[in-house]
Scaffold this active site. Structure first.
Site, PDB file in Angstrom:
ATOM      1  N   ASP A 133      30.676  39.754  45.035  1.00  0.00           N
ATOM      2  CA  ASP A 133      30.861  39.106  46.284  1.00  0.00           C
ATOM      3  C   ASP A 133      30.658  37.649  46.202  1.00  0.00           C
ATOM      4  OD1 ASP A 133      31.092  41.392  47.780  1.00  0.00           O
ATOM      5  OD2 ASP A 133      28.881  41.677  48.288  1.00  0.00           O
ATOM      6  N   ASP A 165      33.608  50.892  49.158  1.00  0.00           N
ATOM      7  CA  ASP A 165      32.336  49.920  49.012  1.00  0.00           C
ATOM      8  C   ASP A 165      31.038  50.951  48.527  1.00  0.00           C
ATOM      9  OD1 ASP A 165      30.847  47.838  48.788  1.00  0.00           O
ATOM     10  OD2 ASP A 165      31.415  47.160  50.975  1.00  0.00           O
TER      11      ASP A 165
HETATM   12  C1  DGJ Z   1      30.062  44.281  50.395  1.00  0.00           C
HETATM   13  C2  DGJ Z   1      31.262  43.867  49.768  1.00  0.00           C
HETATM   14  O1  DGJ Z   1      31.451  43.592  48.446  1.00  0.00           O
HETATM   15  C3  DGJ Z   1      32.150  42.868  50.653  1.00  0.00           C
HETATM   16  O2  DGJ Z   1      33.341  42.567  50.043  1.00  0.00           O
HETATM   17  C4  DGJ Z   1      32.383  43.490  52.253  1.00  0.00           C
HETATM   18  O3  DGJ Z   1      33.235  44.594  51.895  1.00  0.00           O
HETATM   19  C5  DGJ Z   1      31.109  43.947  52.582  1.00  0.00           C
HETATM   20  N1  DGJ Z   1      30.149  44.866  51.674  1.00  0.00           N
HETATM   21  C6  DGJ Z   1      31.268  44.500  53.758  1.00  0.00           C
HETATM   22  O4  DGJ Z   1      29.970  45.098  54.549  1.00  0.00           O
END
Ligand code: DGJ
Length: 723
Positions: free
Chosen positions: A545, A475
């Site tokens: 997301d 991430d």
């Molecule tokens: C952003 C990601 O896109 C999410 O899927 C998740 O992993 C969060 N960060 C966790 O902080």
């Protein structure tokens, strides 16, 4: 496929496409033609000056002017007033170099680009590469232009190397990967714009006079503009028209410009964003641009997408997972966020293994003392107080349940509240003495520094060596501000953004090759770095997301222009949806999410038997069909941006199998009958469509009638096979 040089023209061609470069009498490299296959000997340089106020580049040929001629890698200050492809300044402040053809070589296959991700070949017969060297002797400058032509795909890969052949330093202030000049005409373009949780939306525009385009200044390719452009003849659609797709294999600041000048010709460029960019080149030093992948289609967007999909799936993605179907995963993020215990995770895992899930992914919050997003990034040791066990023990528990185990990391980041920051306050990107700007309460590690890169490689190696971790989610949750590196002298600070990305690529290359069996998924708050550069290291990417089914229709439709389904991370989440509050049926959520690397992201332990059974059926269906989803030709049938419903389909290479998806975005009363016209089938073959036998041509011209009652999210999946 061939690259020929005849009458001073390089002709790069295959059966469907020609790209012609002409070396003029004045030794300029002219961008003579790019499009459907033609014969190079039939064309000549057009250099009629349409009016006054031109500077000519040849005193003996006053009508020969770089102000209007189409060029391969145009210089600044040498009579072309349009956007230059590169800019340099020598140690005396002179900045008007003019490149002239010097030499060329032809090589089989495709040379690697050191330190940068790029499309590759598996055998030298797949492609041929032309390398043209152009130079300005006065400035001691040499530029090598690379063109790789693929035999079976309408693909040309371009990049450039800029070399200081002089004795004194020079500053490179701009170096584009590609510059193309199109003749006067009516054109349109599409780019994929958006924002966090709204990525890759189609934005279609007419090309107009002046400069238009898009860029990222975020230190990452970004949520707001994907590094991808479709430039095409006005009126082009899915099936008709000339399209030029340009995709930049780069994860940092990019810029795409389209410049229509007074005489209607159009210059298109893509490359590193010159914003705050400079690169010092000392004697003998070379700067290499990222690669731009050009795909030409003579028949609309679908064919362009098929070419990108095939190329990126098989010749950009690498490793053992490249050609494998991807495990169906359960990720705990939207199910628990930071609030989990070992028992809670195991309850989710129990339910997951019962319904056929194959991989459990533990997301954010397992390390340091991280119970919200304010701390611990950099402290990559397990929070045993919270988890009650080690990561290795948790992985074992998952394996006992028949699940692989995967783990979330955000390796490039550092929290102010972390042992790492207390120990190395200078490792984060910031201007010494100035309070840096936080993003999600965190700072970014300075990847231009070797010791920082070694630290990241070190902790990842330790953790992956010490537990049975078969998947990593990588991430990255903020963009770069306060740009400054203590490791760079003042006249190299302009190299920061690019060096950050080079540092990232070095880490990714090391870690992914050290753990070749681990499946890596790229993520940046969803689609903040959903680009071909990342796909070279990680064959899938968490597309957004936003897990809402309707929102995903847009995101997946836009993304499908360039990225194959195999690369698209896509999950079913809970309702009401956490991003937009929408309530969609499980059927709709499953139907939409099944179009990529499929998974679930909710607390399965809270669900009743009925929902779990429905998921079990979804998983069974996906397992039966995922090979086709990943390898089939993808056709967009109905556009959610311009209509109230969306539909798409996959067709196997031999045209014997197809899978059609139809989803109503917004239902309306007194509705029309939908004749869903399919694509890509064999016209004369007979197909079984839900028990009814129809020919390919009937299915493609008359269509399948969708006659059920509709409601928001109404959906159908139609499986078709040849009899
Ligand atoms: C952003 C990601 O896109 C999410 O899927 C998740 O992993 C969060 N960060 C966790 O902080």
């Amino acid at each position: 496929m061939a690259i020929e040089l005849k009458d001073n023209k390089f002709h790069m061609f295959n059966d469907e496409m020609s790209y012609i470069i002409e070396i003029s009498r004045q030794k300029d490299l002219l961008n003579s033609y790019y499009g459907a296959r033609i014969d190079a000997e039939d064309i000549e340089i057009q250099s009629n000056l349409p009016g006054a106020f031109f500077c000519h580049a040849d005193d003996n040929a006053p009508s020969y002017s770089l102000s209007v001629l189409a060029q391969e890698y145009p210089s600044a200050g040498a009579s072309d007033f349009r956007s230059p492809a590169y800019e340099i300044t020598n140690d005396k402040g002179m900045h008007t170099p003019e490149l002239k053809y010097k030499s060329h070589e032809l090589v089989k296959g495709k040379p690697k680009i050191s330190g940068l991700p790029a499309v590759y070949t598996e055998s030298d017969d797949e492609a041929e590469t032309l390398i043209i060297t152009a130079a300005d002797e006065f400035y001691g400058l040499e530029v090598r232009l690379f063109y790789t032509v693929f035999e079976k795909l309408n693909v040309i890969c371009r990049h450039a190397e800029v070399k200081n052949c002089g004795k004194s330093d020079m500053m490179l202030n701009n170096a584009q990967s590609v510059s193309l000049d199109f003749p006067a005409g009516e054109y349109e373009y599409i780019h994929l714009e958006g924002a966090w949780v709204r990525e890759k939306h189609i934005d279609r525009n007419n090309v107009h006079k002046g400069i238009q385009g898009f860029e990222s200044r975020r230190g990452a390719s970004g949520h707001t503009e994907n590094p991808f452009l479709m430039f095409f003849d006005k009126g082009t659609n899915e099936d008709y028209g000339n399209v030029y797709g340009i995709s930049l294999v780069y994860s940092g600041n990019h810029r795409f410009i389209i410049e229509q000048e007074a005489y209607e010709t159009v210059r298109v460029q893509a490359g590193i964003n010159p914003f705050e960019f400079s690169f010092k080149l000392s004697e003998g030093e070379v700067f290499t641009t990222p690669e731009a992948v050009l795909v030409y289609s003579d028949s609309g967007f679908a064919k362009m997408s098929h070419t990108f999909h095939k190329l990126y799936r098989t010749r950009l993605c690498r490793g053992v997972w490249r050609d494998k179907v991807r495990p169906i995963l359960i990720n705990n993020w939207e199910g628990t966020y930071f609030d989990f215990t070992k028992d809670k995770l195991l309850n989710i895992a129990d339910a997951a293994s019962q319904i056929g899930v194959e991989l459990f992914v533990l997301d954010d919050g397992w390390f340091g003392h991280r119970n919200d997003d304010c701390s611990s990034l950099g402290d990559w040791y397990v929070n045993e107080k919270k988890l009650g066990c080690t990561i290795a023990e948790l992985a074992e528990e998952m394996n006992k349940r028949g699940l692989k185990f995967g783990l979330w990391f955000e390796p490039e980041m550092i929290s102010e509240d972390s042992d790492l920051h207390r120990e190395h306050p200078d490792w984060s990107i910031s201007v010494p003495g100035v309070k840096p700007h936080l993003g999600r309460h965190q700072l970014i590690l300075d990847l231009t520094r070797k010791e920082v890169r070694e630290y990241i490689i070190g902790f990842l190696t330790d953790i992956l060596n010490n537990a049975n971790i078969e998947y990593v989610k990588w991430d990255m949750n903020r963009n770069i501000t306060d740009v400054y590196s203590a490791s760079l002298p003042f006249n190299r600070q302009g190299e920061f953004y690019h060096r950050y990305i080079l540092g990232l690529y070095e880490i990714l290359e090391t870690v992914t090759s050290r753990f070749p069996n681990v499946l890596f998924e790229g993520c940046s708050g969803g689609g903040g770095r959903n680009d071909p550069g990342m796909l070279y290291y990680m064959p899938q990417n968490w597309a957004s997301d936003d897990t809402d089914a309707t929102e995903r229709l847009y995101i997946q439709y836009g993304g499908s222009m360039v990225y194959p389904a195999s690369t698209v991370g896509s999950h079913v989440s809970a309702v009401p949806n956490h991003q937009v509050g929408r309530i969609s049926s499980l059927k709709t959520r499953g139907t939409v999410a099944m179009n990529g690397a499929f998974g679930y992201e909710l607390d399965l332990s809270l669900l009743g038997e009925e929902e779990l059974n429905e998921m079990k059926e979804q998983i069974k269906f996906y397992k039966e069909n995922r090979e086709l989803v990943i390898t089939g030709d993808y056709y967009r049938l109905l556009n959610p941006f311009t209509s109230r419903h969306s539909a798409w389909m996959y067709v196997s290479e031999n045209k014997k199998e197809a899978l059609v998806y139809y989803v109503v975005k917004t239902a309306r009363p007194s509705n029309e009958t939908v004749y869903l016209q399919l694509k890509g089938l064999n016209p004369t073959a007979k197909y079984n469509v839900d028990g009814k036998i129809m020919t390919g041509r009937t299915l493609m011209n008359h269509g399948v009638i969708i006659d059920d009652t509709e409601y928001d999210g109404y959906c159908r999946i139609i499986r078709i096979h040849n009899i």
